[in-house]
Design an enzyme around this catalytic site. Structure first.
Site, PDB file in Angstrom:
ATOM      1  N   GLY A 186      -7.399   8.596   7.788  1.00  0.00           N
ATOM      2  CA  GLY A 186      -7.569   9.009   9.254  1.00  0.00           C
ATOM      3  C   GLY A 186      -8.975   9.312   9.940  1.00  0.00           C
ATOM      4  N   THR A 197      -7.246   2.774   9.707  1.00  0.00           N
ATOM      5  CA  THR A 197      -7.394   3.424  11.112  1.00  0.00           C
ATOM      6  C   THR A 197      -8.363   2.796  12.002  1.00  0.00           C
ATOM      7  OG1 THR A 197      -6.871   5.675  10.125  1.00  0.00           O
ATOM      8  CG2 THR A 197      -7.835   5.832  12.128  1.00  0.00           C
ATOM      9  N   ASP A 206       0.936  -1.131  -0.119  1.00  0.00           N
ATOM     10  CA  ASP A 206      -0.007  -0.167  -0.040  1.00  0.00           C
ATOM     11  C   ASP A 206       0.754   1.373  -0.104  1.00  0.00           C
ATOM     12  OD1 ASP A 206      -2.660   1.071  -0.111  1.00  0.00           O
ATOM     13  OD2 ASP A 206      -2.907   1.173   2.100  1.00  0.00           O
ATOM     14  N   ASN A 215     -10.500   0.601   1.290  1.00  0.00           N
ATOM     15  CA  ASN A 215      -9.501   0.327   1.939  1.00  0.00           C
ATOM     16  C   ASN A 215      -9.805   0.718   3.378  1.00  0.00           C
ATOM     17  OD1 ASN A 215      -8.012  -0.463  -0.300  1.00  0.00           O
ATOM     18  ND2 ASN A 215      -6.293   0.942  -0.004  1.00  0.00           N
TER      19      ASN A 215
HETATM   20  P1  13P Z   1      -8.125   4.673   6.704  1.00  0.00           P
HETATM   21  O1  13P Z   1      -6.818   4.679   7.609  1.00  0.00           O
HETATM   22  O2  13P Z   1      -8.690   6.108   6.665  1.00  0.00           O
HETATM   23  O3  13P Z   1      -9.093   3.749   6.636  1.00  0.00           O
HETATM   24  O4  13P Z   1      -7.405   4.586   5.346  1.00  0.00           O
HETATM   25  C1  13P Z   1      -6.971   3.131   5.011  1.00  0.00           C
HETATM   26  C2  13P Z   1      -6.447   3.592   3.611  1.00  0.00           C
HETATM   27  O5  13P Z   1      -6.847   3.939   2.785  1.00  0.00           O
HETATM   28  C3  13P Z   1      -5.260   2.463   3.293  1.00  0.00           C
HETATM   29  O6  13P Z   1      -4.958   2.727   1.908  1.00  0.00           O
END
Ligand code: 13P
Length: 282
Positions: free
Chosen positions: A177, A229, A79, A226
């Site tokens: 986040g 957080t 990622d 995705n």
């Molecule tokens: P979040 O941490 O906001 O869920 O985002 C995760 C993300 O997009 C990982 O690529």
């Protein structure tokens, strides 16, 4: 069982759902995600910081081992790689997909970076995701953010054609986040991109999005969501609760079981929302 990225997305589409992708930092979070999957296809997201950090190759091998044993179809994806060395490292560690994130670069530099990533990944059969538009917030630290510059649908069409990527991350009001204020996703923009782009679109920043927002994005053409957080927060909150008990008898395994439960519960909630919402008419 580990499958190709394209096969995973196709399996989800045929099953009337979209793919949930979850960041896995250790065996506990990976086991939690795989328990939550219960036969549904999932992506295990691997942080670029893990790949390039200490013993990255060993940690990734451990997560791959878990995925190989899973009953669900799983693809491991690097990622948010920001440089070609990390892309190469991820490919050499046997990941099935890489996200080459050049969204912080100028449009020309992003194109050049993604073409470089494809040149490394494609001969190894590794799929490439890229990102157009700016996603505010941080990938590893939960901070509050407002949305950044949104993806232009015409730029997206041209970019996907010129790069030959397998998946495109879009900025439609989503942030990494914590959302500052109520999230607002630009659905007309998403529908236009979905109609003009022949590859699946990915919604980053799934944490903190109310289920109706995610559902509307899925109905408007998102193929993968995705999450990171919310899983980290569940893991750490539970760890803090259990830590008081763990020193009694040095009960490490009980702590790990609680961490797995916390991640499994959170991932299951996300997957349940994706499954039920994907059934909405498109
Ligand atoms: P979040 O941490 O906001 O869920 O985002 C995760 C993300 O997009 C990982 O690529």
């Amino acid at each position: 069982v580990i499958v190709r990225f394209a096969d995973l997305l196709e399996e989800a589409r045929r099953g009337g759902t979209v793919v949930g992708a979850f960041t896995c930092y250790d065996a506990e979070s990976a086991a939690g995600v795989l328990r939550a999957a219960r036969g549904r296809p999932v992506v295990m997201l691997i942080s670029a910081q893990m790949v390039s950090g200490p013993d990255g190759d060993l940690l990734v091998a451990a997560l791959r081992g878990l995925a190989e044993q899973a009953r669900s179809m799983v693809c491991l994806q690097l990622d948010h790689a920001h440089d070609l060395d990390t892309v190469r490292a991820g490919c050499e560690m046997g990941l099935g997909a890489v996200m080459a994130d050049g969204s912080h670069l100028s449009p020309d530099a992003n194109l050049e970076f993604v073409l470089g990533a494809r040149a490394i990944a494609a001969p190894l059969g590794v799929a490439v995701e890229a990102q157009l538009g700016r996603l505010e917030g941080l990938e590893e630290i939960a901070v509050a953010a407002d949305s950044g510059e949104l993806t232009n649908p015409e730029d997206a069409r041209v970019f996907v054609r010129e790069t030959g990527i397998d998946c495109l991350g879009v900025a439609i009001g989503n942030v990494h986040g914590i959302y500052r204020g109520r999230p607002h996703l630009d659905l007309p923009r998403l529908r236009e991109m979905s109609a003009g782009v022949p590859v699946p679109l990915c919604l980053h920043g799934g944490s903190g999005l109310p289920a109706d927002c995610v559902g509307a994005a899925v109905a408007a053409g998102i193929g993968k969501v995705n999450f990171n957080t919310d899983l980290r927060q569940a893991y750490l909150t539970r760890t803090a609760q259990e830590l008081a008990r763990a020193p009694v008898g040095a009960a490490l395994l009980a702590l790990h079981h609680a961490q797995m439960d916390a991640v499994a519960q959170t991932a299951a909630e996300k997957l349940a929302a994706l499954t039920s919402l994907a059934a909405l008419p498109r």
